[in-house]
Design a protein around this motif. Sequence first.
Motif, PDB file in Angstrom:
ATOM      1  N   THR A  77       5.615 -14.839  -7.415  1.00  3.84           N
ATOM      2  CA  THR A  77       4.843 -13.976  -6.516  1.00  3.84           C
ATOM      3  C   THR A  77       3.960 -13.022  -7.309  1.00  3.84           C
ATOM      4  O   THR A  77       4.402 -12.404  -8.275  1.00  3.84           O
ATOM      5  N   GLU A  78       2.725 -12.906  -6.886  1.00  2.00           N
ATOM      6  CA  GLU A  78       1.808 -11.935  -7.474  1.00  2.00           C
ATOM      7  C   GLU A  78       1.822 -10.675  -6.597  1.00  2.00           C
ATOM      8  O   GLU A  78       1.466 -10.721  -5.424  1.00  2.00           O
ATOM      9  N   ILE A  79       2.262  -9.565  -7.168  1.00  2.00           N
ATOM     10  CA  ILE A  79       2.345  -8.306  -6.440  1.00  2.00           C
ATOM     11  C   ILE A  79       1.098  -7.470  -6.735  1.00  2.00           C
ATOM     12  O   ILE A  79       0.731  -7.276  -7.894  1.00  2.00           O
ATOM     13  N   ILE A 139      13.872  -4.451  -5.611  1.00  2.00           N
ATOM     14  CA  ILE A 139      14.240  -5.372  -4.540  1.00  2.00           C
ATOM     15  C   ILE A 139      13.571  -6.731  -4.747  1.00  2.00           C
ATOM     16  O   ILE A 139      14.163  -7.792  -4.495  1.00  2.00           O
ATOM     17  N   LEU A 140      12.322  -6.706  -5.236  1.00  2.00           N
ATOM     18  CA  LEU A 140      11.546  -7.937  -5.384  1.00  2.00           C
ATOM     19  C   LEU A 140      11.733  -8.609  -6.738  1.00  2.00           C
ATOM     20  O   LEU A 140      11.099  -9.631  -7.013  1.00  2.00           O
ATOM     21  N   ARG A 141      12.572  -8.042  -7.596  1.00  2.00           N
ATOM     22  CA  ARG A 141      12.676  -8.523  -8.970  1.00  2.00           C
ATOM     23  C   ARG A 141      12.900 -10.040  -9.050  1.00  2.00           C
ATOM     24  O   ARG A 141      12.285 -10.737  -9.846  1.00  2.00           O
ATOM     25  N   GLY A 170       0.825  -1.203   0.000  1.00  2.00           N
ATOM     26  CA  GLY A 170       0.000   0.000   0.000  1.00  2.00           C
ATOM     27  C   GLY A 170       0.862   1.256   0.000  1.00  2.00           C
ATOM     28  O   GLY A 170       1.961   1.264   0.558  1.00  2.00           O
ATOM     29  N   PHE A 171       0.352   2.289  -0.637  1.00  2.00           N
ATOM     30  CA  PHE A 171       1.064   3.568  -0.693  1.00  2.00           C
ATOM     31  C   PHE A 171       0.126   4.704  -0.331  1.00  2.00           C
ATOM     32  O   PHE A 171      -1.020   4.756  -0.814  1.00  2.00           O
ATOM     33  N   LEU A 172       0.605   5.591   0.507  1.00  2.00           N
ATOM     34  CA  LEU A 172      -0.075   6.860   0.685  1.00  2.00           C
ATOM     35  C   LEU A 172      -0.084   7.543  -0.673  1.00  2.00           C
ATOM     36  O   LEU A 172       0.970   7.702  -1.298  1.00  2.00           O
ATOM     37  N   THR A 173      -1.259   7.896  -1.163  1.00  2.00           N
ATOM     38  CA  THR A 173      -1.411   8.370  -2.532  1.00  2.00           C
ATOM     39  C   THR A 173      -0.386   9.444  -2.891  1.00  2.00           C
ATOM     40  O   THR A 173      -0.270  10.464  -2.212  1.00  2.00           O
ATOM     41  N   GLY A 174       0.366   9.176  -3.953  1.00  2.00           N
ATOM     42  CA  GLY A 174       1.387  10.105  -4.426  1.00  2.00           C
ATOM     43  C   GLY A 174       2.796   9.610  -4.188  1.00  2.00           C
ATOM     44  O   GLY A 174       3.710   9.963  -4.931  1.00  2.00           O
ATOM     45  N   TYR A 175       2.977   8.759  -3.198  1.00  2.00           N
ATOM     46  CA  TYR A 175       4.319   8.278  -2.870  1.00  2.00           C
ATOM     47  C   TYR A 175       4.771   7.121  -3.748  1.00  2.00           C
ATOM     48  O   TYR A 175       5.963   6.822  -3.815  1.00  2.00           O
ATOM     49  N   GLU A 176       3.828   6.457  -4.416  1.00  2.00           N
ATOM     50  CA  GLU A 176       4.221   5.322  -5.237  1.00  2.00           C
ATOM     51  C   GLU A 176       5.142   5.729  -6.386  1.00  2.00           C
ATOM     52  O   GLU A 176       5.929   4.908  -6.886  1.00  2.00           O
ATOM     53  N   MET A 177       5.070   6.991  -6.806  1.00  2.00           N
ATOM     54  CA  MET A 177       5.908   7.457  -7.912  1.00  2.00           C
ATOM     55  C   MET A 177       7.393   7.258  -7.624  1.00  2.00           C
ATOM     56  O   MET A 177       8.174   6.888  -8.492  1.00  2.00           O
ATOM     57  N   ASP A 178       7.804   7.513  -6.385  1.00  2.00           N
ATOM     58  CA  ASP A 178       9.217   7.425  -6.025  1.00  2.00           C
ATOM     59  C   ASP A 178       9.593   6.089  -5.392  1.00  2.00           C
ATOM     60  O   ASP A 178      10.705   5.600  -5.596  1.00  2.00           O
ATOM     61  N   TRP A 179       8.659   5.486  -4.630  1.00  2.00           N
ATOM     62  CA  TRP A 179       9.034   4.333  -3.824  1.00  2.00           C
ATOM     63  C   TRP A 179       8.704   2.991  -4.463  1.00  2.00           C
ATOM     64  O   TRP A 179       9.352   1.986  -4.170  1.00  2.00           O
ATOM     65  N   LEU A 180       7.691   2.943  -5.328  1.00  2.00           N
ATOM     66  CA  LEU A 180       7.342   1.668  -5.960  1.00  2.00           C
ATOM     67  C   LEU A 180       8.473   1.108  -6.816  1.00  2.00           C
ATOM     68  O   LEU A 180       8.780  -0.094  -6.718  1.00  2.00           O
ATOM     69  N   PRO A 181       9.151   1.899  -7.663  1.00  2.00           N
ATOM     70  CA  PRO A 181      10.258   1.329  -8.454  1.00  2.00           C
ATOM     71  C   PRO A 181      11.343   0.718  -7.583  1.00  2.00           C
ATOM     72  O   PRO A 181      11.913  -0.329  -7.923  1.00  2.00           O
ATOM     73  N   ALA A 182      11.636   1.365  -6.450  1.00  2.00           N
ATOM     74  CA  ALA A 182      12.675   0.842  -5.559  1.00  2.00           C
ATOM     75  C   ALA A 182      12.264  -0.503  -4.972  1.00  2.00           C
ATOM     76  O   ALA A 182      13.070  -1.434  -4.897  1.00  2.00           O
ATOM     77  N   PRO A 235       7.421 -14.480   4.605  1.00  2.00           N
ATOM     78  CA  PRO A 235       8.859 -14.417   4.308  1.00  2.00           C
ATOM     79  C   PRO A 235       9.203 -13.228   3.411  1.00  2.00           C
ATOM     80  O   PRO A 235      10.276 -12.642   3.552  1.00  2.00           O
ATOM     81  N   LEU A 236       8.294 -12.871   2.509  1.00  2.00           N
ATOM     82  CA  LEU A 236       8.549 -11.725   1.642  1.00  2.00           C
ATOM     83  C   LEU A 236       8.586 -10.429   2.436  1.00  2.00           C
ATOM     84  O   LEU A 236       9.383  -9.536   2.143  1.00  2.00           O
ATOM     85  N   LEU A 237       7.717 -10.321   3.433  1.00  2.00           N
ATOM     86  CA  LEU A 237       7.744  -9.132   4.283  1.00  2.00           C
ATOM     87  C   LEU A 237       9.078  -9.032   5.010  1.00  2.00           C
ATOM     88  O   LEU A 237       9.702  -7.955   5.046  1.00  2.00           O
ATOM     89  N   GLU A 238       9.525 -10.132   5.580  1.00  2.00           N
ATOM     90  CA  GLU A 238      10.815 -10.122   6.275  1.00  2.00           C
ATOM     91  C   GLU A 238      11.944  -9.772   5.311  1.00  2.00           C
ATOM     92  O   GLU A 238      12.878  -9.048   5.672  1.00  2.00           O
ATOM     93  N   PHE A 239      11.843 -10.258   4.084  1.00  2.00           N
ATOM     94  CA  PHE A 239      12.858  -9.962   3.080  1.00  2.00           C
ATOM     95  C   PHE A 239      12.895  -8.463   2.772  1.00  2.00           C
ATOM     96  O   PHE A 239      13.965  -7.845   2.736  1.00  2.00           O
ATOM     97  N   VAL A 240      11.730  -7.875   2.545  1.00  2.00           N
ATOM     98  CA  VAL A 240      11.671  -6.444   2.229  1.00  2.00           C
ATOM     99  C   VAL A 240      12.164  -5.611   3.413  1.00  2.00           C
ATOM    100  O   VAL A 240      12.926  -4.654   3.246  1.00  2.00           O
ATOM    101  N   LEU A 241      11.738  -5.972   4.620  1.00  2.00           N
ATOM    102  CA  LEU A 241      12.165  -5.215   5.792  1.00  2.00           C
ATOM    103  C   LEU A 241      13.680  -5.275   5.991  1.00  2.00           C
ATOM    104  O   LEU A 241      14.282  -4.324   6.502  1.00  2.00           O
ATOM    105  N   SER A 242      14.283  -6.367   5.577  1.00  2.00           N
ATOM    106  CA  SER A 242      15.741  -6.481   5.714  1.00  2.00           C
ATOM    107  C   SER A 242      16.480  -5.625   4.694  1.00  2.00           C
ATOM    108  O   SER A 242      17.697  -5.429   4.808  1.00  2.00           O
TER     109      SER A 242
END
Length: 302
Positions: A121-123, A113-115, A97-109, A280-287
């Motif tokens: 995985t279905e995102i 990471i999840l590539r 989830g993204f606070l509307t407007g923040y996905e522009m900068d943070w979603l690509p990053a 496990p994906l959450l733990e991966f992203v948080l790391s």
Amino acid sequence: MELRHLRYFVAVAEEGSLSVAAQKRLHTAQPSLSRQIHDLELELGVQLFVRGPRGIELTPSGRVFLDHARVALLQVEAAAEAARRAAQPAKSTFSIGFLTGYEMDWLPAVMNILRGKLPSTEITIRSEDSPDLAAALTRGKIDLAFMRPEKSAAGLQFKLLRHDPILAMMPRDHPLAARSAVRPKDLMGQSYIGVSLVRAPTLRAAIDDFFKRHGLAIETAHQAENLAMAVSLIASTGGISLLPLYAQNLIPKSIVCRPIQGAPPMVDLVIGYNETNRSPLLEFVLSRVDEIKFQALGREGG
């Protein structure tokens, strides 16, 4: 006591009307709803509602029961969502989830990471206000969110991403637009467009605290429920609003932003997640939060 009793009770409490709750929320007949509420009161042995000057009102017992009823319904919904996910183990899902407007900068990053995880995985992506993201995390609808630290959201944990300065935004032809920075006292007497306490409580609290620290008695001429509404009101009324840094990426050329002189109000951007989520994906992203920050802030130019 059945779940439908809790749903009926919460609907009536939130609508403040048996007829409105019956027609708009529950799609049932009012006499039937009245009987269900009466049965619930008989089972509990207390009166939950009384008739007041503004319609149906909660009794002290009703107010206490409402908090517990909401928690119980959230827990049931979270359990159902977990069961549905467990029934589809072939391909894992991960919802962001993204606070509307923040996905522009943070979603690509995040996607970088999840590539390596994408083939299996279905995102899914959601863009909402911060309180809605907190509710979705609590219900297990999403795995993590880029949001504000919602203090009232029990069971959530937050990792700080950055402190966002709040800027003054106004039409290009506004008198204060000629300044390189807006002084706090310059806000006095302006047609001020505030932000919603319900839709943006953390942002609103930061702005209110800023006004209080500077002894500013600012009257709100208009209130915006979201960023799009704030931009529209700035453009249409010629007023001024205080909005977070990211909003500058979403405003038209007819609106300009100026920093606030001195120590501007700040609002935090965090990654939020449910402490009971064992994905496990959450733990991966948080790391990899530091790497996500580096990539996103690099895209923003610092």
